[in-house]
Design a protein around this motif. Structure first.
Motif, mmCIF file in Angstrom:
data_model
loop_
_atom_site.group_PDB
_atom_site.id
_atom_site.type_symbol
_atom_site.label_atom_id
_atom_site.label_comp_id
_atom_site.label_asym_id
_atom_site.label_seq_id
_atom_site.Cartn_x
_atom_site.Cartn_y
_atom_site.Cartn_z
ATOM 1 N N ASN A 117 66.673 20.791 -9.543
ATOM 2 C CA ASN A 117 66.620 19.459 -8.909
ATOM 3 C C ASN A 117 65.194 19.086 -8.525
ATOM 4 O O ASN A 117 64.765 17.946 -8.691
ATOM 5 C CB ASN A 117 67.524 19.413 -7.664
ATOM 6 C CG ASN A 117 68.995 19.474 -8.076
ATOM 7 O OD1 ASN A 117 69.328 19.116 -9.209
ATOM 8 N ND2 ASN A 117 69.863 19.938 -7.172
ATOM 9 N N LEU A 118 64.454 20.089 -8.029
ATOM 10 C CA LEU A 118 63.054 19.822 -7.658
ATOM 11 C C LEU A 118 62.267 19.337 -8.862
ATOM 12 O O LEU A 118 61.529 18.358 -8.794
ATOM 13 C CB LEU A 118 62.414 21.120 -7.153
ATOM 14 C CG LEU A 118 62.385 21.338 -5.649
ATOM 15 C CD1 LEU A 118 61.832 22.724 -5.345
ATOM 16 C CD2 LEU A 118 61.528 20.276 -4.972
ATOM 17 N N LYS A 158 45.921 31.201 -8.293
ATOM 18 C CA LYS A 158 45.085 31.257 -9.521
ATOM 19 C C LYS A 158 45.855 30.766 -10.737
ATOM 20 O O LYS A 158 45.288 30.145 -11.636
ATOM 21 C CB LYS A 158 44.636 32.700 -9.770
ATOM 22 C CG LYS A 158 43.343 33.028 -9.088
ATOM 23 C CD LYS A 158 42.630 34.133 -9.829
ATOM 24 C CE LYS A 158 41.213 34.263 -9.319
ATOM 25 N NZ LYS A 158 40.749 35.626 -9.324
ATOM 26 N N LEU A 159 47.153 31.091 -10.751
ATOM 27 C CA LEU A 159 47.981 30.663 -11.888
ATOM 28 C C LEU A 159 48.352 29.185 -11.778
ATOM 29 O O LEU A 159 49.018 28.638 -12.653
ATOM 30 C CB LEU A 159 49.279 31.486 -11.957
ATOM 31 C CG LEU A 159 49.141 32.951 -12.363
ATOM 32 C CD1 LEU A 159 50.494 33.651 -12.305
ATOM 33 C CD2 LEU A 159 48.560 33.071 -13.767
ATOM 34 N N GLU A 160 47.931 28.565 -10.676
ATOM 35 C CA GLU A 160 48.250 27.165 -10.383
ATOM 36 C C GLU A 160 49.753 26.933 -10.350
ATOM 37 O O GLU A 160 50.268 25.899 -10.806
ATOM 38 C CB GLU A 160 47.580 26.225 -11.380
ATOM 39 C CG GLU A 160 46.063 26.273 -11.277
ATOM 40 C CD GLU A 160 45.371 25.379 -12.294
ATOM 41 O OE1 GLU A 160 46.014 24.477 -12.848
ATOM 42 O OE2 GLU A 160 44.169 25.600 -12.509
ATOM 43 N N ALA A 161 50.488 27.938 -9.801
ATOM 44 C CA ALA A 161 51.936 27.786 -9.656
ATOM 45 C C ALA A 161 52.206 26.707 -8.605
ATOM 46 O O ALA A 161 51.442 26.561 -7.648
ATOM 47 C CB ALA A 161 52.549 29.110 -9.230
ATOM 48 N N LYS A 162 53.321 25.979 -8.820
ATOM 49 C CA LYS A 162 53.655 24.944 -7.821
ATOM 50 C C LYS A 162 54.299 25.584 -6.601
ATOM 51 O O LYS A 162 54.093 25.138 -5.480
ATOM 52 C CB LYS A 162 54.625 23.929 -8.433
ATOM 53 C CG LYS A 162 53.927 22.917 -9.318
ATOM 54 C CD LYS A 162 54.634 21.581 -9.233
ATOM 55 C CE LYS A 162 53.758 20.495 -9.795
ATOM 56 N NZ LYS A 162 54.184 20.028 -11.092
ATOM 57 N N TYR A 163 55.125 26.624 -6.851
ATOM 58 C CA TYR A 163 55.841 27.265 -5.752
ATOM 59 C C TYR A 163 55.707 28.778 -5.849
ATOM 60 O O TYR A 163 55.598 29.323 -6.950
ATOM 61 C CB TYR A 163 57.336 26.917 -5.800
ATOM 62 C CG TYR A 163 57.592 25.442 -5.646
ATOM 63 C CD1 TYR A 163 57.605 24.838 -4.384
ATOM 64 C CD2 TYR A 163 57.800 24.639 -6.773
ATOM 65 C CE1 TYR A 163 57.827 23.474 -4.246
ATOM 66 C CE2 TYR A 163 58.020 23.278 -6.637
ATOM 67 C CZ TYR A 163 58.027 22.710 -5.374
ATOM 68 O OH TYR A 163 58.221 21.361 -5.238
ATOM 69 N N LYS A 181 71.625 31.984 -3.547
ATOM 70 C CA LYS A 181 72.724 31.729 -4.489
ATOM 71 C C LYS A 181 72.596 30.342 -5.142
ATOM 72 O O LYS A 181 73.148 30.113 -6.210
ATOM 73 C CB LYS A 181 74.094 31.960 -3.828
ATOM 74 C CG LYS A 181 74.526 30.974 -2.762
ATOM 75 C CD LYS A 181 75.993 31.288 -2.419
ATOM 76 C CE LYS A 181 76.645 30.570 -1.282
ATOM 77 N NZ LYS A 181 76.069 29.570 -0.498
ATOM 78 N N ASN A 182 71.857 29.416 -4.479
ATOM 79 C CA ASN A 182 71.666 28.072 -5.076
ATOM 80 C C ASN A 182 70.277 27.912 -5.698
ATOM 81 O O ASN A 182 69.835 26.797 -5.974
ATOM 82 C CB ASN A 182 71.817 26.986 -3.992
ATOM 83 C CG ASN A 182 73.180 27.014 -3.376
ATOM 84 O OD1 ASN A 182 74.136 27.387 -4.049
ATOM 85 N ND2 ASN A 182 73.282 26.646 -2.107
ATOM 86 N N CYS A 183 69.595 29.052 -5.850
ATOM 87 C CA CYS A 183 68.201 29.041 -6.272
ATOM 88 C C CYS A 183 67.960 28.215 -7.540
ATOM 89 O O CYS A 183 67.066 27.367 -7.600
ATOM 90 C CB CYS A 183 67.831 30.500 -6.511
ATOM 91 S SG CYS A 183 66.135 30.775 -6.686
ATOM 92 N N MET A 184 68.815 28.441 -8.545
ATOM 93 C CA MET A 184 68.580 27.755 -9.824
ATOM 94 C C MET A 184 68.723 26.247 -9.690
ATOM 95 O O MET A 184 67.866 25.493 -10.145
ATOM 96 C CB MET A 184 69.547 28.286 -10.879
ATOM 97 C CG MET A 184 68.874 29.394 -11.619
ATOM 98 S SD MET A 184 69.887 30.414 -12.626
ATOM 99 C CE MET A 184 71.307 30.794 -11.748
ATOM 100 N N LYS A 210 63.421 17.972 -11.616
ATOM 101 C CA LYS A 210 63.876 16.638 -12.024
ATOM 102 C C LYS A 210 63.229 15.571 -11.163
ATOM 103 O O LYS A 210 62.764 14.552 -11.639
ATOM 104 C CB LYS A 210 65.414 16.544 -11.886
ATOM 105 C CG LYS A 210 66.120 16.832 -13.189
ATOM 106 C CD LYS A 210 67.602 16.559 -13.083
ATOM 107 C CE LYS A 210 68.387 17.611 -13.851
ATOM 108 N NZ LYS A 210 69.639 17.980 -13.219
ATOM 109 N N SER A 211 63.183 15.837 -9.826
ATOM 110 C CA SER A 211 62.639 14.820 -8.909
ATOM 111 C C SER A 211 61.138 14.636 -9.096
ATOM 112 O O SER A 211 60.572 13.616 -8.720
ATOM 113 C CB SER A 211 62.949 15.202 -7.448
ATOM 114 O OG SER A 211 62.179 16.335 -7.125
ATOM 115 N N GLU A 212 60.479 15.635 -9.708
ATOM 116 C CA GLU A 212 59.013 15.538 -9.878
ATOM 117 C C GLU A 212 58.637 14.781 -11.159
ATOM 118 O O GLU A 212 57.499 14.405 -11.335
ATOM 119 C CB GLU A 212 58.405 16.947 -9.954
ATOM 120 C CG GLU A 212 58.373 17.628 -8.592
ATOM 121 C CD GLU A 212 58.238 19.140 -8.707
ATOM 122 O OE1 GLU A 212 58.153 19.649 -9.841
ATOM 123 O OE2 GLU A 212 58.236 19.803 -7.666
ATOM 124 N N VAL A 213 59.595 14.648 -12.097
ATOM 125 C CA VAL A 213 59.255 14.016 -13.391
ATOM 126 C C VAL A 213 58.990 12.518 -13.201
ATOM 127 O O VAL A 213 59.692 11.850 -12.491
ATOM 128 C CB VAL A 213 60.395 14.253 -14.427
ATOM 129 C CG1 VAL A 213 60.145 13.458 -15.702
ATOM 130 C CG2 VAL A 213 60.484 15.723 -14.738
#
Ligand code: HAM
Length: 432
Positions: free
Chosen positions: A426-427, A383-388, A418-421, A429-432
């Protein structure tokens, strides 16, 4: 509801409630404002913000006692110190007041200012006419040359073009200097007096006080009479005539089409020489989308030195309404990006901290605070139209990996906490 919004004003909301409220969606306002700001940068206009209210006298002095604004439309109040104040009905007079008060022309050889903000006029509300409305305006207080008039008109056309607006018409006229206006006033008064009985009531009153204002009367009986009225263009002083011809020449040179409208005089007293309006066939009765002109004597009438100036203002409501009617495109607004769904109380604490870290790393993140089950949580994310949607339970915390669901493709991947951020940065950045 006991408390509802006053007549003639409206809320700008992040949501579209129905077809009629489409132009009131905040992301659309932000888009128009971003195009405006970008174009101001390209044309060398810098932002000025003046107060919402000023001393009443400023507007009486600048717009004129007999203007509709001053005689009927001002929101005037007495403050606790007994001074008369007025919510600004327009932006030009406050900008000129500020230029003079702060001696801004001393600071630069080319003073070019812009503003975006609310104005207030107590008028009969209708489509396209509000009691609080928003203007984007520019004031070039730097040159008396025709080039400056044309730069201002071209700038307005460029904004409309960038926004994708079509079917607009530039109407232009010259009202000359004070002497040409007073000669024309005499001739017009003489002509209209012959038809006094057939004029509308409003125009009969104006005939004594300000016959020029009758020219933009919309009353059909007045329009019929005006067909035979003298033209102000035949009364222009030599310099104004030369100025006007050069304005028209330069407009043609830039490929800007226009219509000369000798009845165009504008409703504010401060103008001289060039006046213009841009109208849209898609706006209905209130069809002027933007308007302006030259006002070389406003500064001296406010007690300062002469500062030749020209500017315009366009109503943002009317711009948005026209864009929507014409099917212009808007960029899609950025939806919520990441929704975090904790499972269990230990996970909730962990996720609360993680959400804060992700936001600080520039990832737009929402988190569920109400211990939803997975299915319920995914419904909210969608509903919030979240991507992930990132699902984190106690087990994920101990293993150090969590499931991330792509809400568009429904694909699931494993993410190392631990690499979440970095992963989401990166995700994005790659979507822009
Ligand atoms: P104006 O013609 O009074 O000029 O207003 C400019 C624009 O503001 C109009 O064309 C319209 O788009 C919008 N507007 C005016 N009144 C309303 C209203 N009640 N509701 C919605 N929109 C409205 C001026 O204000 C001058 N200060 C323009 C200017 C700047 N001249 C030189 N520099």
């Amino acid at each position: 509801m006991e408390y509802n919004i006053p007549k003639g004003v409206f809320d700008i909301l992040p949501y579209r409630l129905d077809d009629q409220s489409e132009w009131k969606v905040s992301s659309k306002w932000q888009y128009v404002e971003s195009v405006i700001r970008q174009t101001c940068l390209e044309y060398g206009f810098q932002e000025i913000r003046t107060p919402i209210f000023e001393k009443t006298e400023l507007f009486i002095r600048s717009s004129g006692e007999n203007s509709d604004i001053v005689s009927k439309e001002m929101y005037t109040f007495e403050d606790k110190g007994g001074r008369s104040m007025t919510l600004r009905p327009e932006g030009t007079a406050p900008v000129m007041r500020s230029i003079l008060e702060n001696n801004l022309t001393q600071l630069t050889p080319s003073l070019k200012l812009f503003y975006i903000g609310p104005n207030f006029r107590y008028d009969r509300p209708q489509a396209g006419r509000y009691r609080q409305f928003h203007q984007f305006g520019i004031e070039a207080a730097s040159s008396d040359k025709p080039e400056q008039d044309v730069e201002v008109i071209e700038f307005l056309c460029q904004i409309y073009q960038k926004l994708g607006l079509k079917n607009l018409q530039v109407q232009i006229n010259s009202i000359g200097d004070l002497s040409s206006r007073s000669r024309f006033n005499e001739a017009l008064k003489e002509f209209l007096s012959l038809h006094k009985e057939r004029l509308s009531k409003d125009s009969q009153t104006r005939l004594e006080k300000n016959p020029l204002r009758i020219l933009d009367s919309k009353a059909p009986e007045d329009q019929l009479i005006l067909k035979g009225a003298p033209s102000i263009l035949d009364y222009l002083d030599e310099d104004s005539d030369r100025h006007f011809k050069r304005v028209l020449f330069l407009l043609e040179k830039l490929g800007i089409s226009f219509v000369i409208n000798p009845l165009l005089v504008r409703g504010l007293d401060y103008y001289n020489r060039t006046v213009f309006e841009i109208t849209s066939t898609d706006l209905g009765a209130q069809n002027t989308i933007g308007a302006g002109g030259r006002y070389d004597d406003l500064s001296s009438s406010l007690g300062g030195k002469q500062i030749p100036s020209v500017g315009f203002a366009t109503g943002i409501e009317r711009v948005l309404q026209t864009m929507i009617r014409q099917g212009c495109s808007f960029p899609s607004s950025e939806s919520h990006y990441l929704y975090i769904l904790p499972l269990g109380s230990e996970a909730a604490d962990y996720c609360f901290e993680l959400t804060s870290k992700l936001r600080k790393a520039g990832i737009p993140t929402e988190m569920d605070f109400s211990s939803k089950k997975i299915q319920q949580g995914l419904q909210v994310a969608s509903k919030l139209e979240a991507k992930y949607c990132l699902i984190i339970g106690d087990q994920e915390i101990s293993s150090g990996t969590a499931v991330c669901k792509n809400m568009t493709t429904r694909e699931q991947t494993s993410i190392e906490l631990k690499n979440c951020m970095e992963t989401f940065q990166n995700l994005r950045k790659s979507e822009v």
